[in-house]
Every structure is written in structure tokens, then in C-alpha cells.
Write a protein that holds these residues in place. Structure first.
Motif, mmCIF file in Angstrom:
data_model
loop_
_atom_site.group_PDB
_atom_site.id
_atom_site.type_symbol
_atom_site.label_atom_id
_atom_site.label_comp_id
_atom_site.label_asym_id
_atom_site.label_seq_id
_atom_site.Cartn_x
_atom_site.Cartn_y
_atom_site.Cartn_z
ATOM 1 N N SER A 85 0.818 -1.211 0.000
ATOM 2 C CA SER A 85 0.000 0.000 0.000
ATOM 3 C C SER A 85 0.849 1.258 0.000
ATOM 4 O O SER A 85 0.545 2.243 -0.676
ATOM 5 C CB SER A 85 -0.930 0.008 1.222
ATOM 6 N N VAL A 86 1.946 1.227 0.756
ATOM 7 C CA VAL A 86 2.740 2.439 0.944
ATOM 8 C C VAL A 86 3.623 2.747 -0.259
ATOM 9 O O VAL A 86 3.708 3.896 -0.704
ATOM 10 C CB VAL A 86 3.597 2.314 2.220
ATOM 11 N N ALA A 87 4.303 1.732 -0.808
ATOM 12 C CA ALA A 87 5.288 1.983 -1.860
ATOM 13 C C ALA A 87 4.651 2.623 -3.087
ATOM 14 O O ALA A 87 5.197 3.574 -3.661
ATOM 15 C CB ALA A 87 5.993 0.683 -2.248
ATOM 16 N N LEU A 88 3.495 2.102 -3.510
ATOM 17 C CA LEU A 88 2.832 2.678 -4.674
ATOM 18 C C LEU A 88 2.394 4.113 -4.411
ATOM 19 O O LEU A 88 2.581 5.003 -5.250
ATOM 20 C CB LEU A 88 1.625 1.824 -5.055
ATOM 21 N N LEU A 89 1.805 4.357 -3.243
ATOM 22 C CA LEU A 89 1.310 5.695 -2.944
ATOM 23 C C LEU A 89 2.452 6.697 -2.820
ATOM 24 O O LEU A 89 2.393 7.798 -3.381
ATOM 25 C CB LEU A 89 0.493 5.664 -1.647
ATOM 26 N N VAL A 90 3.495 6.314 -2.077
ATOM 27 C CA VAL A 90 4.601 7.242 -1.884
ATOM 28 C C VAL A 90 5.383 7.427 -3.186
ATOM 29 O O VAL A 90 5.791 8.544 -3.531
ATOM 30 C CB VAL A 90 5.531 6.736 -0.760
ATOM 31 N N VAL A 96 12.524 6.147 2.968
ATOM 32 C CA VAL A 96 11.197 6.301 3.575
ATOM 33 C C VAL A 96 10.375 5.029 3.413
ATOM 34 O O VAL A 96 9.774 4.515 4.361
ATOM 35 C CB VAL A 96 10.454 7.496 2.933
ATOM 36 N N VAL A 97 10.354 4.493 2.204
ATOM 37 C CA VAL A 97 9.544 3.319 1.912
ATOM 38 C C VAL A 97 10.036 2.101 2.692
ATOM 39 O O VAL A 97 9.246 1.366 3.301
ATOM 40 C CB VAL A 97 9.545 3.036 0.398
ATOM 41 N N LEU A 98 11.345 1.871 2.700
ATOM 42 C CA LEU A 98 11.886 0.692 3.371
ATOM 43 C C LEU A 98 11.681 0.760 4.884
ATOM 44 O O LEU A 98 11.317 -0.239 5.522
ATOM 45 C CB LEU A 98 13.367 0.540 3.045
ATOM 46 N N ASN A 147 5.979 1.257 16.410
ATOM 47 C CA ASN A 147 5.365 0.103 15.743
ATOM 48 C C ASN A 147 4.323 0.513 14.708
ATOM 49 O O ASN A 147 3.649 -0.332 14.121
ATOM 50 C CB ASN A 147 4.734 -0.849 16.770
ATOM 51 N N ASP A 148 4.191 1.812 14.480
ATOM 52 C CA ASP A 148 3.234 2.342 13.505
ATOM 53 C C ASP A 148 3.993 2.789 12.255
ATOM 54 O O ASP A 148 4.886 3.631 12.335
ATOM 55 C CB ASP A 148 2.475 3.517 14.123
ATOM 56 N N SER A 149 3.645 2.217 11.120
ATOM 57 C CA SER A 149 4.330 2.604 9.887
ATOM 58 C C SER A 149 4.145 4.087 9.592
ATOM 59 O O SER A 149 5.026 4.738 9.009
ATOM 60 C CB SER A 149 3.825 1.761 8.713
ATOM 61 N N GLY A 150 3.007 4.653 9.999
ATOM 62 C CA GLY A 150 2.776 6.082 9.789
ATOM 63 C C GLY A 150 3.740 6.962 10.560
ATOM 64 O O GLY A 150 4.079 8.068 10.117
ATOM 65 N N PHE A 151 4.187 6.491 11.712
ATOM 66 C CA PHE A 151 5.177 7.224 12.512
ATOM 67 C C PHE A 151 6.455 7.432 11.706
ATOM 68 O O PHE A 151 7.008 8.538 11.648
ATOM 69 C CB PHE A 151 5.465 6.432 13.790
#
Length: 460
Positions: free
Chosen positions: A72-77, A321-323, A416-420
Motif C-alpha cells: 500500500s505504501v510503496a505505490l502511494l509514496v 522512507v519506503v523501506l 510500531n506504527d508505519s505512519g510514525f
């Protein structure tokens, strides 16, 4: 969870392991300066062993959690960074920043960015909206020369409150269905809760953060652009259309979800699935990047080879950022698989608190234990739904309980939050600074949302 395996540890030892793991991450990153990516992988592995996850399932658990987050994150970012780079390189971000400052004045620029983000945050997911807005945020900060957080925090928090409290985002929509609340009422009262919560925890807290951390490096992910090198910059209206396009496409998608939840649209219709695919965040951003290539590139006389290099240059800075975000999702996935959140929530069900307080508190515990706000909200709503159904609550009170659960799900974003990691790295903050700004902000947002929900519960 893993098929055929049941966690036998009690809540207390599991909580101790989780606390020790979080402390180890902070020590390794802050004290020993070990790279966050390596730290999160190492601690995820150690935590998996410590919590008794079967040895044969540890690596699959790590990789699936990592991949699930990246999916979800890699495509969006990645796509968002491409769009942002095109807006920045064309001079569009600077043009839009100048127009915002001219319209609202320098002193009200953070307020203008926040309000714009609230509007964009109605259909756009948190991470997608933030990445799309970043070039404008950085351009305003560079233009005015003030602390980056003065402009970034109000905007980031705007996307957060809309994502947490307001349908048609997936968390509040799912909680609404589980509780049997009225979706239209959740939407209306969600805005009543979200807007003042944003003003205090976003706009006012942004001022505090800017005083405490007045760094002014506004280059961020997109590099610095010399205005003298920009030839034939786009019109402000063109930039606005490019930035609004993903919002409109995603709004189509989330609007369809809203209609489906209200029973107005059949989810079996072929056109429904086609429209949802086109309006999904990755596809919407892909379409927007292609339009930006034409409107901000070819239309200004840029050639294909030059545009390819511009787009490619946006990917290098976001790799870290993504990793790191994926590794944060890995750690949260290990905590979920180990059963830490479930054990804690099960132990709290018999405390005997008022339903609205218990719903908020269970969501808080789940959020702190495993990181994901959406998982915390949906799980807490599922646990509390029977108690809500058995109670003699008015429709307005059920909505208030729904919003209180949503408020709990955003409490205390940490390692533990990817958003952090996403917010910290996008805004150029280290772990310590992110804890003192973003973690505190998410806590304020949660408490304010809960108090507003309790007030609504008493009135309705």
C-alpha cells in the motif's frame, strides 16, 4: 494469526515483551545510532522468537508483514513523489505557494494549508494526501523562511483527522457497519469532532512544534529549485487541477463505498468494480502522474528524455522512507501475529467501564500494542459491538460511541506504527523529534476526539 498455533502466554508477559521491544528500538536508534531499517528488522526477529511464534513461521511472518505494508505504501509514496516532483520542478508549487500567500497573507499561510488539506482529506487517504501536498508545504516554508513544522503539522493533522473520524474512509465506515450506526449521522458528527480537534491538535500544536523545533530545511524529498531556472511556469489553475485530480478520482471511489454501505449501490455490479478500480488510490495517482507529465511537462516544452530523468530523480530520496515504513509495518505485524493486542483487549473486556469509555480504551490499547489505527478501530468495534447492541442507546449515542472508538485508534503513534516512520522521514525528523511532535500530536488528537464524543453522547 497462524493456522494451528495458539498463543499460550498471558497478557502480562506479552505486554512485557512488547514494552521491552519498543524500548530496544528507541535505544538502538537514539543512543547507538543504528539505522532504523536495520533496527526494526532485528527487533522484529527477536520479538518473534520471544513471543513464541513457531520458528518455521517467523520468516514468513516478517516478509508478509513487510510486503503487506509496502503493497500500500510503496505505490502511494512512489507515485506521489513523482507527482510532487513534477509540480515542484515545473515551478507549479512555487506559483501556488505565492498565490496562497497573496490571498491569505503570510501569517495565515499555515491555516490556509490546513484548510486545503481538510478538503483534500475528505476522499484521500492520509499517506497519499500528505505526499501530494508536500511540495506546496515545502514551497510555502521556503518562500516565508519559517520553521517547516509550522506549515507541515497543520496539513498532516488535517489528513489524519479526516482519515480517522470521517466516512467514507475505511476505518469509520467499517466501524459504522459493525455498530449499526447511521452512516449519514456519523459523517455529520464526524466533521463536528474532526474540525475542532484539527484546530487544537494541528493548527495550535503546529505553533508549539515550530517554537520547539525551528528547523527551516524545506527541501524535503524534492530538492531545491532555483526560481531563475524555471521557464514558462504553469498557471495556478493548471496546478490546482493536477492536484485536485487524484482527489476527485478517489472521491468517486470512496463515494461509491459510502453508497454501498448505505445500501444504495449493489457491490455485484460490474461498473461498480471498474469505477472503484479507477478511483483506488494507486490508480488515481497513476492517472494524475500521467496528466501531470502532459500538463506540467510536454505542454511547457519539456522533452520526453528530460521528463523521464525528472520522474526518476524523485524515486531515490524516497527509498529510505519506503523501506523504513515497510519495516515498521513488519514490527507491527509481528506484534499482531503474536497475539499481544488480542490478549490485552480480552483482559479488558470485564473491567466494567461505561461502554463509550471501554470502546475508547480498548482501541487505545490495540493501537499502542500493534500500531495500525485501522486495525485498532475495526477490532475494537468488533469487540464492543455486542455490548452496544445490548444497550439501550439512541442512534446519536451509537454514533458517539463509534467516534470515541475512532479517537482511541489514533492514540500515541510510535515506533510500531508505519505512519510514525512515514511522517518522520518525510518531514526530515529523527526519532526523538518525531516522538516529541507527532506522537504527542496523535495523543492530543485522540483525547480531544474522545472528549468531544463523550460530550455528544451526553447531549444526544
Amino acid at each position: 494469526m497462524i493456522d494451528g498455533w495458539t498463543q499460550t502466554m498471558g497478557a502480562l508477559p506479552l505486554l512485557g515483551i512488547a514494552a521491552a521491544a519498543i524500548a530496544l528500538i528507541l535505544v538502538l536508534v537514539i543512543v547507538f545510532k543504528l539505522h532504523a531499517f536495520l533496527t526494526l528488522i532485528l527487533v522484529s526477529l527477536v520479538t518473534a522468537f520471544a513471543t513464541g511464534i513457531p520458528a518455521a513461521e517467523i520468516v514468513p511472518t516478517l516478509t508478509s508483514s513487510f510486503g503487506g505494508t509496502l503493497g500500500s505504501v510503496a505505490l502511494l509514496v512512489g507515485l506521489g513523489a513523482m507527482l510532487g516532483k513534477l509540480v515542484e520542478h515545473s515551478g507549479g508549487a512555487q506559483a501556488l505557494a505565492d498565490r496562497l500567500i497573496a490571498l491569505f497573507g503570510e501569517s495565515r499561510a499555515p491555516l490556509a494549508l490546513g484548510v486545503a488539506s481538510l478538503l483534500m482529506g475528505f476522499p484521500m487517504f492520509f499517506d497519499a494526501g500528505l505526499v501530494v501536498m508536500l511540495p506546496v508545504i515545502f514551497a510555502v516554508a521556503a518562500r516565508l523562511g519559517g520553521p517547516v513544522l509550522r506549515y507541515a503539522i497543520p496539513s498532516a493533522v488535517a489528513f489524519s483527522v479526516m482519515h480517522v473520524f470521517v466516512p467514507p474512509h475505511p476505518g469509520p465506515v467499517t466501524a459504522t457497519e459493525l455498530y449499526g450506526a447511521n452512516l449519514g449521522l456519523v459523517l455529520a458528527l464526524g466533521l463536528v469532532v474532526a474540525i475542532p480537534t484539527w484546530y487544537v491538535s494541528g493548527y495550535l500544536w503546529g505553533k508549539v512544534c515550530a517554537r520547539q523545533f525551528p528547523f527551516t530545511d524545506a527541501d524535503g524529498l524534492f530538492g531545491s529549485i532555483d526560481d531563475d531556472d524555471v521557464k514558462n511556469p504553469p498557471k495556478v489553475s493548471t496546478v490546482l487541477l493536477v492536484l485536485l485530480l487524484p482527489m476527485l478520482l478517489i472521491f468517486m471511489n470512496t463515494g461509491l463505498d459510502f453508497l454501498r454501505a448505505a445500501g444504495k449501490v449493489s457491490k455485484d455490479a460490474t461498473w461498480f468494480h471498474v469505477a472503484r478500480a479507477l478511483g483506488s488510490s494507486p490508480v488515481a495517482l497513476l492517472i494524475s502522474v500521467l496528466v501531470a507529465l502532459a500538463a506540467l511537462g510536454f505542454a511547457r516544452g519539456e522533452k520526453g528524455t528530460a521528463l523521464e530523468k525528472i520522474v526518476d530523480s524523485s524515486l531515490g530520496p524516497i527509498c529510505s522512507v519506503v523501506l523504513i515504513t515497510g519495516a515498521g509495518g513488519m514490527f507491527g505485524g509481528v506484534l499482531r501475529t503474536s497475539g499481544i493486542g488480542q490478549a490485552l483487549s480480552d483482559s479488558m473486556e470485564d473491567i466494567g467501564l461505561p461502554v463509550i469509555v471501554a470502546a475508547w480504551l480498548i482501541a487505545v490499547v490495540l493501537r499502542l500494542a500493534q500500531g495500525s489505527a485501522t486495525v485498532a478501530l475495526v477490532t475494537a468495534a468488533g469487540l464492543m459491538a455486542p455490548a452496544v447492541a445490548a444497550g439501550s442507546f439512541s442512534s446519536g449515542q451509537v454514533v458517539a460511541i463509534t467516534l470515541a472508538t475512532a479517537a482511541g485508534s489514533v492514540f500515541g503513534s510510535h515506533v510500531n506504527d508505519s505512519g510514525f516512520w512515514l511522517v518522520g522521514r518525510l518531514l526530515g525528523m529523527d526519532v526523538s523529534t518525531t516522538l516529541r511532535t507527532w506522537t504527542v500530536q496523535q495523543t492530543i488528537e485522540s483525547v480531544m476526539g474522545f472528549l468531544a464524543s463523550v460530550a455528544l453522547f451526553a447531549l444526544l
